[in-house]
Design a protein around this motif. Structure first.
Motif, PDB file in Angstrom:
ATOM      1  N   VAL A 134       0.861  -1.192   0.000  1.00 41.12           N
ATOM      2  CA  VAL A 134       0.000   0.000   0.000  1.00 41.12           C
ATOM      3  C   VAL A 134       0.897   1.242   0.000  1.00 41.12           C
ATOM      4  N   THR A 138       2.234  -3.970   4.127  1.00 45.81           N
ATOM      5  CA  THR A 138       0.981  -4.597   3.679  1.00 45.81           C
ATOM      6  C   THR A 138       0.918  -4.642   2.160  1.00 45.81           C
ATOM      7  N   ASN A 158      -1.123  -5.021  -0.976  1.00 51.69           N
ATOM      8  CA  ASN A 158      -2.488  -4.935  -1.484  1.00 51.69           C
ATOM      9  C   ASN A 158      -2.562  -3.781  -2.483  1.00 51.69           C
ATOM     10  N   CYS A 163      -5.030  -1.496  -2.790  1.00 47.88           N
ATOM     11  CA  CYS A 163      -6.029  -0.460  -2.432  1.00 47.88           C
ATOM     12  C   CYS A 163      -5.620   0.931  -2.889  1.00 47.88           C
ATOM     13  N   TRP A 204     -11.604   1.831  -3.659  1.00 45.60           N
ATOM     14  CA  TRP A 204     -12.911   1.218  -3.435  1.00 45.60           C
ATOM     15  C   TRP A 204     -14.014   2.071  -4.054  1.00 45.60           C
ATOM     16  N   PHE A 250      -9.873   4.987  -0.456  1.00 48.59           N
ATOM     17  CA  PHE A 250      -9.444   3.795   0.300  1.00 48.59           C
ATOM     18  C   PHE A 250      -9.082   4.271   1.695  1.00 48.59           C
ATOM     19  N   PRO A 251      -8.901   3.366   2.676  1.00 44.99           N
ATOM     20  CA  PRO A 251      -8.773   3.802   4.071  1.00 44.99           C
ATOM     21  C   PRO A 251      -7.817   4.980   4.281  1.00 44.99           C
ATOM     22  N   CYS A 300      -3.725   2.313   7.428  1.00 45.42           N
ATOM     23  CA  CYS A 300      -3.914   0.945   6.951  1.00 45.42           C
ATOM     24  C   CYS A 300      -3.751  -0.003   8.132  1.00 45.42           C
ATOM     25  N   LEU A 301      -4.684  -0.954   8.257  1.00 39.57           N
ATOM     26  CA  LEU A 301      -4.635  -1.938   9.353  1.00 39.57           C
ATOM     27  C   LEU A 301      -3.845  -3.179   8.974  1.00 39.57           C
ATOM     28  N   GLY A 302      -3.479  -3.286   7.690  1.00 39.66           N
ATOM     29  CA  GLY A 302      -2.770  -4.490   7.236  1.00 39.66           C
ATOM     30  C   GLY A 302      -3.719  -5.649   7.003  1.00 39.66           C
ATOM     31  N   CYS A 303      -4.938  -5.352   6.508  1.00 40.84           N
ATOM     32  CA  CYS A 303      -5.975  -6.394   6.470  1.00 40.84           C
ATOM     33  C   CYS A 303      -5.739  -7.489   5.431  1.00 40.84           C
ATOM     34  N   SER A 304      -4.715  -7.365   4.595  1.00 43.02           N
ATOM     35  CA  SER A 304      -4.444  -8.440   3.632  1.00 43.02           C
ATOM     36  C   SER A 304      -3.262  -9.302   4.059  1.00 43.02           C
TER      37      SER A 304
HETATM   38 FE1  F3S Z   1      -6.211  -1.637   2.143  1.00 45.33          FE
HETATM   39 FE2  F3S Z   1      -6.921  -3.143   4.169  1.00 45.33          FE
HETATM   40 FE3  F3S Z   1      -4.945  -1.436   4.417  1.00 45.33          FE
HETATM   41  S1  F3S Z   1      -8.305  -2.134   2.737  1.00 45.33           S
HETATM   42  S2  F3S Z   1      -5.427   0.244   3.052  1.00 45.33           S
HETATM   43  S3  F3S Z   1      -4.973  -3.222   3.119  1.00 45.33           S
HETATM   44  S4  F3S Z   1      -6.529  -1.862   5.914  1.00 45.33           S
END
Ligand code: F3S
Ligand code: SF4
Ligand code: SF4
Length: 367
Positions: A248, A288, A290, A292, A297, A303-304, A311-315
């Motif tokens: 990201v 992270t 991804n 995004c 989105w 995006f966040p 970024c929470l690192g959701c991927s």
């Molecule tokens: Fe994307 Fe998830 Fe970070 S949506 S910006 S990877 S929290």
């Protein structure tokens, strides 16, 4: 019916050749085969270069010969957020994807049938399309206490997953829960939640993590498999490289502030209002992987990080235990009242604190 192909189905549905080619162009863009110029509202772009034209011809040929891909979609320990996110995919839209390229044979949330009826239909579909269907899994699988925490129709999630995986041509784990265990696996992991790859080791599994994942990544992978019968290139965590090959942070719009050493230190300071880097508020963007920051989105709207949220690192695996900005922020969260704590729990508290910070920032701005 004209023929069994995807194009044959589209013709039967009254889709014109021009709209068919437009769909091919969208599929090319969705799969990242070439960077397509923006499409005109009425169809394909006015000018196409040689590579773009060749890619569209390639996809059109596949659509004219390939039959629609049967999909069986299972949900276990999930929140249905991944399915929900997919309904926001815009390239191609879920509607056109479902109607034209895939046949969704089983999906609990999207199906009109329920109970024994839907279970029976799933068994029939698994027999009819044995060795051909793509199995999509949403949610983690509990393995503790004899896997009893999640059972459907009297059978555990683990048994259901293994049975469906056995006859699948390929498996897609959609979302962090099925890719890495997600929220259910977060400490102390009361159900001993597992990911798909923890349990299925003899079949190709593509992970499309995120909470939820970017819908376009799922659309691209499944369209690629439907048209060409092969999976795209994956990284070492089984994620498609085209979407998870960069961080990201690599493509973040706040990156110039990071390089200049300009950081927001609280959610309502001048740096936050000026759009400075959120690293010191716990942003996990640098680690992270991804897309995004580039795809964004809601049709590329935001995006966040663009919306002032680190970024929470959701991927990534174990991102809940990593803490995201809830652990990393420099300003301590406000202490909640007992009533709020009792009702909302930890996540609610963090949201409450965030809302309080926003309200305070608004008040300051007004001043
Ligand atoms: Fe994307 Fe998830 Fe970070 S949506 S910006 S990877 S929290
Ligand atoms: Fe819900 Fe996130 Fe799990 Fe998807 S990955 S099912 S959005 S908790
Ligand atoms: Fe990197 Fe996060 Fe700063 Fe963006 S906000 S530049 S992703 S650390």
């Amino acid at each position: 019916m004209t023929d069994d192909s995807i194009y044959g189905h589209m013709k039967d549905e009254g889709v014109s050749r021009r709209d068919f080619l437009k769909m091919c162009g969208l599929a090319v863009g969705a799969m990242g085969m070439t960077s397509m110029p923006p499409l005109e509202a009425s169809g394909l772009p006015a000018t196409l270069n040689h590579v773009e034209k060749k890619s569209i011809d390639h996809v059109a040929k596949a659509m004219e010969t390939q039959p629609r891909l049967p999909v069986i979609w299972l949900e276990f320990q999930d929140c249905t957020g991944c399915s929900e996110a997919l309904t926001r995919a815009n390239a191609p839209t879920l509607g056109s994807l479902v109607l034209d390229t895939l046949t969704i044979e089983h999906h609990e949330a999207l199906s009109a049938a329920a109970g024994f009826q839907i279970e029976e239909a799933k068994q029939q579909a698994m027999e009819k399309y044995a060795g051909q269907y793509v199995l999509v899994v949403e949610g983690s699988i509990p393995t503790g206490e004899h896997a009893a925490y999640c059972a459907i129709g009297g059978r555990t999630a683990e048994v259901i997953l293994k049975e469906a995986a056995e006859k699948a041509a390929a498996i897609i784990a959609i979302g962090n829960c099925s890719s890495f265990g997600g929220l259910p696996k977060a400490s102390p992991n009361p159900t001993t939640a597992a990911s798909v790859t923890d349990l299925i080791t003899d079949k190709p599994v593509v992970n499309i993590p995120g909470c939820p994942p970017i819908p376009e990544a799922f659309v691209a992978v499944i369209t690629h498999f439907a048209l060409f019968g092969v999976l795209p290139e994956l990284d070492k965590l089984n994620r498609p490289m085209a979407f998870y090959g960069k961080t990201v942070h690599d493509r973040c719009l706040r990156r110039p502030f990071y390089e200049a050493g300009k950081f927001a230190l609280t959610f309502d300071d001048e740096g936050a209002r000026e759009g400075w880097c959120l690293y010191k508020l716990g942003c996990k963007g640098p680690t992270t992987y991804n897309a995004c920051a580039s795809i964004r989105w809601d049709s590329g709207l935001s995006f966040p990080v663009q919306s002032n949220h680190p970024c929470l690192g959701c991927s990534e695996p174990d991102f809940w235990d990593g803490g995201g900005f809830y652990q990393g922020q420099s300003a301590p969260l406000q202490k909640p009242s007992m009533t709020t704590a009792g009702v909302a729990g930890a996540a609610g508290l963090a949201i409450g604190a965030g809302m309080a910070a926003t309200a305070k920032a608004k008040k300051e701005n007004k001043k």
